[in-house]
Design a protein around this motif. Structure first.
Motif, PDB file in Angstrom:
ATOM      1  N   GLY A   8       0.789  -1.228   0.000  1.00 33.38           N
ATOM      2  CA  GLY A   8       0.000   0.000   0.000  1.00 33.38           C
ATOM      3  C   GLY A   8       0.820   1.276   0.000  1.00 33.38           C
ATOM      4  O   GLY A   8       0.280   2.367  -0.177  1.00 33.38           O
ATOM      5  N   GLY A   9       2.119   1.152   0.212  1.00 28.84           N
ATOM      6  CA  GLY A   9       2.949   2.341   0.178  1.00 28.84           C
ATOM      7  C   GLY A   9       2.960   2.975  -1.203  1.00 28.84           C
ATOM      8  O   GLY A   9       2.928   2.269  -2.206  1.00 28.84           O
ATOM      9  N   SER A  10       3.001   4.312  -1.241  1.00 29.00           N
ATOM     10  CA  SER A  10       2.941   4.992  -2.531  1.00 29.00           C
ATOM     11  C   SER A  10       3.391   6.432  -2.389  1.00 29.00           C
ATOM     12  O   SER A  10       3.719   6.890  -1.286  1.00 29.00           O
ATOM     13  CB  SER A  10       1.517   4.946  -3.076  1.00 29.00           C
ATOM     14  OG  SER A  10       0.643   5.680  -2.223  1.00 29.00           O
ATOM     15  N   LEU A  11       3.395   7.126  -3.503  1.00 26.18           N
ATOM     16  CA  LEU A  11       3.629   8.564  -3.530  1.00 26.18           C
ATOM     17  C   LEU A  11       2.276   9.250  -3.389  1.00 26.18           C
ATOM     18  O   LEU A  11       1.348   8.977  -4.156  1.00 26.18           O
ATOM     19  CB  LEU A  11       4.287   8.969  -4.840  1.00 26.18           C
ATOM     20  CG  LEU A  11       4.378  10.478  -5.124  1.00 26.18           C
ATOM     21  CD1 LEU A  11       5.254  11.161  -4.087  1.00 26.18           C
ATOM     22  CD2 LEU A  11       4.914  10.709  -6.533  1.00 26.18           C
ATOM     23  N   VAL A  12       2.166  10.144  -2.419  1.00 28.85           N
ATOM     24  CA  VAL A  12       0.913  10.838  -2.168  1.00 28.85           C
ATOM     25  C   VAL A  12       1.212  12.316  -1.939  1.00 28.85           C
ATOM     26  O   VAL A  12       2.267  12.665  -1.415  1.00 28.85           O
ATOM     27  CB  VAL A  12       0.173  10.216  -0.974  1.00 28.85           C
ATOM     28  CG1 VAL A  12       0.999  10.294   0.292  1.00 28.85           C
ATOM     29  CG2 VAL A  12      -1.192  10.842  -0.774  1.00 28.85           C
ATOM     30  N   GLN A  13       0.282  13.145  -2.326  1.00 28.47           N
ATOM     31  CA  GLN A  13       0.460  14.582  -2.114  1.00 28.47           C
ATOM     32  C   GLN A  13       0.194  14.962  -0.671  1.00 28.47           C
ATOM     33  O   GLN A  13      -0.568  14.266   0.022  1.00 28.47           O
ATOM     34  CB  GLN A  13      -0.488  15.353  -3.022  1.00 28.47           C
ATOM     35  CG  GLN A  13      -0.147  15.255  -4.502  1.00 28.47           C
ATOM     36  CD  GLN A  13      -0.976  16.203  -5.347  1.00 28.47           C
ATOM     37  OE1 GLN A  13      -2.023  16.684  -4.910  1.00 28.47           O
ATOM     38  NE2 GLN A  13      -0.519  16.468  -6.548  1.00 28.47           N
ATOM     39  N   PRO A  14       0.801  16.023  -0.202  1.00 25.43           N
ATOM     40  CA  PRO A  14       0.492  16.495   1.155  1.00 25.43           C
ATOM     41  C   PRO A  14      -1.011  16.697   1.310  1.00 25.43           C
ATOM     42  O   PRO A  14      -1.673  17.242   0.431  1.00 25.43           O
ATOM     43  CB  PRO A  14       1.248  17.817   1.235  1.00 25.43           C
ATOM     44  CG  PRO A  14       2.394  17.653   0.284  1.00 25.43           C
ATOM     45  CD  PRO A  14       1.841  16.843  -0.854  1.00 25.43           C
ATOM     46  N   ARG A  19      -3.764   3.942   2.604  1.00 25.17           N
ATOM     47  CA  ARG A  19      -4.097   2.821   3.480  1.00 25.17           C
ATOM     48  C   ARG A  19      -3.049   1.733   3.298  1.00 25.17           C
ATOM     49  O   ARG A  19      -2.899   1.186   2.202  1.00 25.17           O
ATOM     50  CB  ARG A  19      -5.472   2.267   3.159  1.00 25.17           C
ATOM     51  CG  ARG A  19      -5.945   1.228   4.178  1.00 25.17           C
ATOM     52  CD  ARG A  19      -7.186   0.525   3.705  1.00 25.17           C
ATOM     53  NE  ARG A  19      -7.861  -0.180   4.781  1.00 25.17           N
ATOM     54  CZ  ARG A  19      -8.590  -1.272   4.609  1.00 25.17           C
ATOM     55  NH1 ARG A  19      -8.723  -1.781   3.397  1.00 25.17           N
ATOM     56  NH2 ARG A  19      -9.187  -1.848   5.629  1.00 25.17           N
ATOM     57  N   LEU A  20      -2.357   1.417   4.377  1.00 23.74           N
ATOM     58  CA  LEU A  20      -1.367   0.349   4.356  1.00 23.74           C
ATOM     59  C   LEU A  20      -1.988  -0.942   4.863  1.00 23.74           C
ATOM     60  O   LEU A  20      -2.850  -0.922   5.737  1.00 23.74           O
ATOM     61  CB  LEU A  20      -0.172   0.719   5.235  1.00 23.74           C
ATOM     62  CG  LEU A  20       0.545   2.025   4.913  1.00 23.74           C
ATOM     63  CD1 LEU A  20       1.726   2.208   5.868  1.00 23.74           C
ATOM     64  CD2 LEU A  20       1.021   2.046   3.478  1.00 23.74           C
ATOM     65  N   SER A  21      -1.506  -2.043   4.310  1.00 23.89           N
ATOM     66  CA  SER A  21      -1.946  -3.361   4.755  1.00 23.89           C
ATOM     67  C   SER A  21      -0.730  -4.197   5.090  1.00 23.89           C
ATOM     68  O   SER A  21       0.345  -4.005   4.523  1.00 23.89           O
ATOM     69  CB  SER A  21      -2.741  -4.060   3.652  1.00 23.89           C
ATOM     70  OG  SER A  21      -3.904  -3.352   3.323  1.00 23.89           O
ATOM     71  N   CYS A  22      -0.922  -5.125   5.973  1.00 20.46           N
ATOM     72  CA  CYS A  22       0.141  -6.054   6.360  1.00 20.46           C
ATOM     73  C   CYS A  22      -0.474  -7.428   6.465  1.00 20.46           C
ATOM     74  O   CYS A  22      -1.352  -7.656   7.307  1.00 20.46           O
ATOM     75  CB  CYS A  22       0.744  -5.618   7.683  1.00 20.46           C
ATOM     76  SG  CYS A  22       1.963  -6.761   8.356  1.00 20.46           S
ATOM     77  N   ALA A  23      -0.029  -8.320   5.613  1.00 20.36           N
ATOM     78  CA  ALA A  23      -0.574  -9.673   5.575  1.00 20.36           C
ATOM     79  C   ALA A  23       0.340 -10.638   6.313  1.00 20.36           C
ATOM     80  O   ALA A  23       1.567 -10.579   6.171  1.00 20.36           O
ATOM     81  CB  ALA A  23      -0.746 -10.125   4.135  1.00 20.36           C
TER      82      ALA A  23
END
Length: 124
Positions: A8-14, A19-23
């Motif tokens: 779910g990590g990505s480049l996002v604007q301020p 949303r991060l997920s951990c499986a």
């Protein structure tokens, strides 16, 4: 052996949301203490959000209160992040601790299993 994989990590604007997920592979998470930590270059790893094994105890870093939400189901841990700031760019790690950590704990030494992290970049 419990293995954790973040996504779910990505480049996002301020001001944006991620949303991060951990499986967890072959492992039920609903009875374990879980947490999200982050580490930016040149900085120490810091606790972002923690959830005790009971599911009713949470702890958030002061800088993220009201903006981030940790949750979990049987298979995954989630971190909803809103109104992100540039200084929150970091590698985000999920961690799992013992079923006996009923109250949320922010000390990384309490957590036994760690994922490899997912990069969140906050930039315009």
């Amino acid at each position: 052996q419990l293995q954790l994989v973040e996504s779910g990590g990505s480049l996002v604007q301020p001001g944006g949301s991620v949303r991060l997920s951990c499986a967890a592979s072959g492992f039920r998470l609903d009875s374990y203490a879980v947490a999200w930590f982050r580490q930016a270059p040149g900085k120490e790893r810091e606790a972002v959000s923690c959830l005790g094994s009971s599911g009713s105890s949470t702890q958030y870093g002061d800088s993220v209160k009201g903006r981030f939400t940790i949750s979990r189901d049987n298979e995954k841990v989630y971190l909803e992040m809103n109104r992100l700031k540039p200084e929150e760019a970091a590698v985000y790690f999920c961690a799992v601790g013992s079923i006996y950590i009923v109250q949320a704990r922010s000390d990384p030494r309490e957590y036994t299993w760690w994922g490899e992290g997912t990069q969140v970049t906050v930039s315009s």
